[in-house]
Design an enzyme around this catalytic site. Sequence first.
Site, PDB file in Angstrom:
ATOM      1  N   LEU A  43       0.877  -1.362  -0.080  1.00 37.56           N
ATOM      2  CA  LEU A  43       0.045   0.406  -0.099  1.00 37.56           C
ATOM      3  C   LEU A  43       0.349   1.132  -0.067  1.00 37.56           C
ATOM      4  O   LEU A  43       0.061   2.031  -0.441  1.00 37.56           O
ATOM      5  CB  LEU A  43      -0.797  -0.043   1.329  1.00 37.56           C
ATOM      6  CG  LEU A  43      -1.576  -0.723   1.249  1.00 37.56           C
ATOM      7  CD1 LEU A  43      -2.733  -1.216   2.754  1.00 37.56           C
ATOM      8  CD2 LEU A  43      -3.167  -1.211  -0.255  1.00 37.56           C
ATOM      9  N   GLY A  44       1.865   1.377   0.913  1.00 32.59           N
ATOM     10  CA  GLY A  44       2.884   2.374   1.041  1.00 32.59           C
ATOM     11  C   GLY A  44       4.524   1.857   1.349  1.00 32.59           C
ATOM     12  O   GLY A  44       4.241   1.322   1.795  1.00 32.59           O
ATOM     13  N   GLY A  46       7.902   3.450   3.940  1.00 34.02           N
ATOM     14  CA  GLY A  46       8.331   5.032   4.106  1.00 34.02           C
ATOM     15  C   GLY A  46       9.551   4.195   4.518  1.00 34.02           C
ATOM     16  O   GLY A  46       9.776   3.090   4.017  1.00 34.02           O
ATOM     17  N   GLY A  47      10.467   5.582   5.321  1.00 33.05           N
ATOM     18  CA  GLY A  47      11.348   5.142   6.078  1.00 33.05           C
ATOM     19  C   GLY A  47      12.078   3.998   7.123  1.00 33.05           C
ATOM     20  O   GLY A  47      12.983   3.735   6.797  1.00 33.05           O
ATOM     21  N   LYS A  65       2.134  -2.989   9.052  1.00 31.32           N
ATOM     22  CA  LYS A  65       3.559  -2.166   8.555  1.00 31.32           C
ATOM     23  C   LYS A  65       4.229  -2.998   9.001  1.00 31.32           C
ATOM     24  O   LYS A  65       4.834  -3.897   9.829  1.00 31.32           O
ATOM     25  CB  LYS A  65       3.688  -0.796   9.519  1.00 31.32           C
ATOM     26  CG  LYS A  65       4.243  -0.314   9.197  1.00 31.32           C
ATOM     27  CD  LYS A  65       4.516   0.605  10.339  1.00 31.32           C
ATOM     28  CE  LYS A  65       6.127   1.424  10.025  1.00 31.32           C
ATOM     29  NZ  LYS A  65       5.627   3.070  10.838  1.00 31.32           N
ATOM     30  N   ASP A 159       4.980  13.022  10.887  1.00 32.82           N
ATOM     31  CA  ASP A 159       4.178  13.118   9.343  1.00 32.82           C
ATOM     32  C   ASP A 159       3.528  14.573   8.695  1.00 32.82           C
ATOM     33  O   ASP A 159       3.202  14.359   8.044  1.00 32.82           O
ATOM     34  CB  ASP A 159       4.010  11.487   8.992  1.00 32.82           C
ATOM     35  CG  ASP A 159       4.980  10.935   8.952  1.00 32.82           C
ATOM     36  OD1 ASP A 159       6.025  11.041   9.844  1.00 32.82           O
ATOM     37  OD2 ASP A 159       4.687   9.934   9.469  1.00 32.82           O
TER      38      ASP A 159
END
Length: 160
Positions: A43-44, A46-47, A65, A159
């Site tokens: 879905l996505g 990040g760092g 996650k 964020d």
Amino acid sequence: MLVVAGFVVPRVLHLIAGRVLVMDVAIPKAGEDIGGYRLVRPLGKGGAGIVWEVKDGDGARFALKLLHPAIAADPASRVRLAREAAVLNRIRTDGVANVVDLETEAAQPFVVTELVDGLDLREEIRAGGPFSFADALEIARSLQQTLSAVHAAGVIHRDL
């Protein structure tokens, strides 16, 4: 990074009992299982990790996650993941997904939350064009209510 049979495999260093161990960790792919959840699609990212749509054994859909292997190798990152899950569970509003599962001790630590269906902002604008003033105001009010609940729980969202 290593390349094995055409796949990129990160090399992760673990410090255990004062010894450095090198461990090759494969990057997960759709269809694989992690902690009882089947990876459906990313879905996505990040760092800190990648968020996947997953299904449990009953077919229920969630968001998982998964920490990047290099980050997961740091015990402090696992503590932060547990703290993040505890913080999410303190926030009581429809604008924040609830945590349903957490695994910090596995080789691939993760947190599982409710899955919020829908388009992200970029997809929404591509599909429907710019928002009307009334729609933008409704979104702003919803965001304000959610952020108020987040701040009431003593959390500052970095964020946003």
